[in-house]
Write a protein that holds these residues in place. Structure first.
Motif, PDB file in Angstrom:
ATOM      1  N   ASN A  46      18.489  -7.052 -19.318  1.00 35.27           N
ATOM      2  CA  ASN A  46      18.663  -8.504 -19.289  1.00 35.27           C
ATOM      3  C   ASN A  46      20.069  -8.814 -18.789  1.00 35.27           C
ATOM      4  N   ILE A  47      20.149  -9.313 -17.571  1.00 34.77           N
ATOM      5  CA  ILE A  47      21.445  -9.631 -16.967  1.00 34.77           C
ATOM      6  C   ILE A  47      21.393 -11.086 -16.511  1.00 34.77           C
ATOM      7  N   PRO A  48      21.825 -12.015 -17.367  1.00 35.10           N
ATOM      8  CA  PRO A  48      21.777 -13.425 -16.999  1.00 35.10           C
ATOM      9  C   PRO A  48      22.722 -13.732 -15.839  1.00 35.10           C
ATOM     10  N   PRO A  49      22.459 -14.798 -15.097  1.00 31.78           N
ATOM     11  CA  PRO A  49      23.382 -15.193 -14.040  1.00 31.78           C
ATOM     12  C   PRO A  49      24.687 -15.705 -14.618  1.00 31.78           C
ATOM     13  N   GLY A  50      25.769 -15.503 -13.875  1.00 33.25           N
ATOM     14  CA  GLY A  50      27.079 -15.972 -14.325  1.00 33.25           C
ATOM     15  C   GLY A  50      28.177 -15.150 -13.694  1.00 33.25           C
ATOM     16  N   SER A  53      32.243 -11.597 -17.797  1.00 32.84           N
ATOM     17  CA  SER A  53      31.908 -10.222 -18.179  1.00 32.84           C
ATOM     18  C   SER A  53      30.991 -10.144 -19.388  1.00 32.84           C
ATOM     19  N   ASP A  54      30.967 -11.182 -20.203  1.00 35.29           N
ATOM     20  CA  ASP A  54      30.136 -11.176 -21.408  1.00 35.29           C
ATOM     21  C   ASP A  54      29.632 -12.587 -21.646  1.00 35.29           C
ATOM     22  N   LEU A  55      28.317 -12.762 -21.544  1.00 32.51           N
ATOM     23  CA  LEU A  55      27.717 -14.079 -21.746  1.00 32.51           C
ATOM     24  C   LEU A  55      27.084 -14.215 -23.128  1.00 32.51           C
ATOM     25  N   GLY A  56      27.449 -13.306 -24.026  1.00 28.84           N
ATOM     26  CA  GLY A  56      27.022 -13.450 -25.407  1.00 28.84           C
ATOM     27  C   GLY A  56      25.738 -12.721 -25.738  1.00 28.84           C
ATOM     28  N   GLY A  58      22.329 -11.064 -26.260  1.00 24.13           N
ATOM     29  CA  GLY A  58      21.233 -10.769 -25.354  1.00 24.13           C
ATOM     30  C   GLY A  58      21.661 -10.359 -23.956  1.00 24.13           C
ATOM     31  N   ASP A  59      22.948 -10.394 -23.683  1.00 23.61           N
ATOM     32  CA  ASP A  59      23.462 -10.026 -22.371  1.00 23.61           C
ATOM     33  C   ASP A  59      23.712  -8.523 -22.326  1.00 23.61           C
ATOM     34  N   ASP A  60      23.021  -7.818 -21.434  1.00 22.46           N
ATOM     35  CA  ASP A  60      23.192  -6.366 -21.317  1.00 22.46           C
ATOM     36  C   ASP A  60      24.332  -5.974 -20.383  1.00 22.46           C
ATOM     37  N   TRP A  61      24.914  -6.949 -19.700  1.00 22.46           N
ATOM     38  CA  TRP A  61      25.939  -6.607 -18.718  1.00 22.46           C
ATOM     39  C   TRP A  61      27.180  -5.956 -19.317  1.00 22.46           C
ATOM     40  N   SER A  87      18.070  -9.509  -4.877  1.00 18.69           N
ATOM     41  CA  SER A  87      18.663 -10.495  -5.772  1.00 18.69           C
ATOM     42  C   SER A  87      19.449  -9.823  -6.895  1.00 18.69           C
ATOM     43  N   LEU A  88      19.035  -8.636  -7.313  1.00 19.25           N
ATOM     44  CA  LEU A  88      19.739  -7.930  -8.381  1.00 19.25           C
ATOM     45  C   LEU A  88      21.069  -7.360  -7.892  1.00 19.25           C
ATOM     46  N   ALA A  89      21.142  -6.951  -6.623  1.00 18.86           N
ATOM     47  CA  ALA A  89      22.423  -6.509  -6.073  1.00 18.86           C
ATOM     48  C   ALA A  89      23.404  -7.677  -6.043  1.00 18.86           C
ATOM     49  N   GLN A  90      22.922  -8.831  -5.648  1.00 19.67           N
ATOM     50  CA  GLN A  90      23.780 -10.019  -5.642  1.00 19.67           C
ATOM     51  C   GLN A  90      24.195 -10.402  -7.060  1.00 19.67           C
ATOM     52  N   ARG A  91      23.261 -10.271  -8.000  1.00 22.12           N
ATOM     53  CA  ARG A  91      23.572 -10.584  -9.401  1.00 22.12           C
ATOM     54  C   ARG A  91      24.679  -9.670  -9.920  1.00 22.12           C
ATOM     55  N   ALA A  92      24.605  -8.379  -9.576  1.00 22.64           N
ATOM     56  CA  ALA A  92      25.634  -7.433 -10.013  1.00 22.64           C
ATOM     57  C   ALA A  92      27.002  -7.827  -9.458  1.00 22.64           C
ATOM     58  N   LEU A  93      27.055  -8.196  -8.179  1.00 26.05           N
ATOM     59  CA  LEU A  93      28.328  -8.604  -7.577  1.00 26.05           C
ATOM     60  C   LEU A  93      28.855  -9.871  -8.246  1.00 26.05           C
ATOM     61  N   GLU A  94      27.966 -10.796  -8.556  1.00 24.58           N
ATOM     62  CA  GLU A  94      28.388 -12.027  -9.220  1.00 24.58           C
ATOM     63  C   GLU A  94      28.980 -11.739 -10.596  1.00 24.58           C
ATOM     64  N   ARG A  95      28.364 -10.846 -11.336  1.00 28.49           N
ATOM     65  CA  ARG A  95      28.889 -10.509 -12.657  1.00 28.49           C
ATOM     66  C   ARG A  95      30.202  -9.740 -12.552  1.00 28.49           C
TER      67      ARG A  95
END
Length: 205
Positions: A46-50, A53-56, A58-61, A87-95
């Motif tokens: 579970n990697i929410p958008p944002g 580094s930590d969105l609280g 439930g965030d696995d990032w 989309s997941l590669a972009q999500r990783a870069l965003e995080r």
């Protein structure tokens, strides 16, 4: 030496992943050099958008971020979708964008002295564009990207079989995967011995 591979396939485990198969080739070469390798399939987490580094809860990032920063080598592995990273590669870069403003205890940006590379698959063209997009983001974040630190496979224009369904181009891919692993390992080892100096006494201006 440790390496983390972020597999940005859209296929959940245990579904076979062409991106995983090509990333495994690079991983095997790194292991032959003495590196420990862990692969994380982002779609299983579970990697929410944002851009934090930590969105609280439930965030696995945060755990994934810890793996990245605990390794000297990061590899982002992505399929090609309509000519772009997944989309997941972009999500990783965003995080990872949060790392731009994060520093270690001595003031060094947290991504400094970590090297990065890219693995790309797809039965369509566009791999070089995907490599450029991901590498551009990684460099902005602070990673060092050595020369020839990528490997890709595609079938060429038009529909066709995927990486794991054919031997087309595999000889070339094996050669480049080996070179990629050696370059990543060599530059990571050099940075471990002589880190990038950061003068925290000087103010940007």
């Amino acid at each position: 030496m440790r390496a983390t591979i972020l597999n940005c396939t859209l296929k959940k485990s245990p579904e076979p992943s062409n991106t995983q198969d090509l990333a495994d080739l690079v991983a095997a070469n790194l292991q032959d050099l003495g590196a420990g390798v862990r692969t994380i399939r982002l779609v299983d987490h579970n990697i929410p958008p944002g851009v934090a580094s930590d969105l609280g809860e439930g965030d696995d990032w945060p755990e994934i971020r810890q793996e990245i920063l605990g390794s000297q080598i990061l590899i982002v592995a992505s399929p090609t979708w309509v000519g772009h990273p997944s989309s997941l590669a972009q999500r990783a870069l965003e995080r990872m964008d949060a790392m731009l403003s994060e520093t270690s205890d001595d003031g060094t940006p947290v991504a400094y002295n970590h090297v990065a590379g890219v693995v790309v698959t797809g039965n369509e063209d566009g791999a070089h564009h995907v490599i450029s997009e991901i590498n551009g983001g990684l460099i902005d974040i602070g990673f060092t990207v050595p020369g020839q630190s990528w490997v890709y496979w595609n079938m060429g224009p038009g529909p066709g079989p995927s990486y794991s369904d054919t031997e087309h181009g595999h000889k070339y891919v094996h050669q480049v995967a080996s070179l990629m692993a050696r370059n990543l390992y060599a530059v990571a080892a050099a940075l471990r011995e002589r880190p990038i100096p950061v003068d925290i006494s000087r103010e940007a201006g």
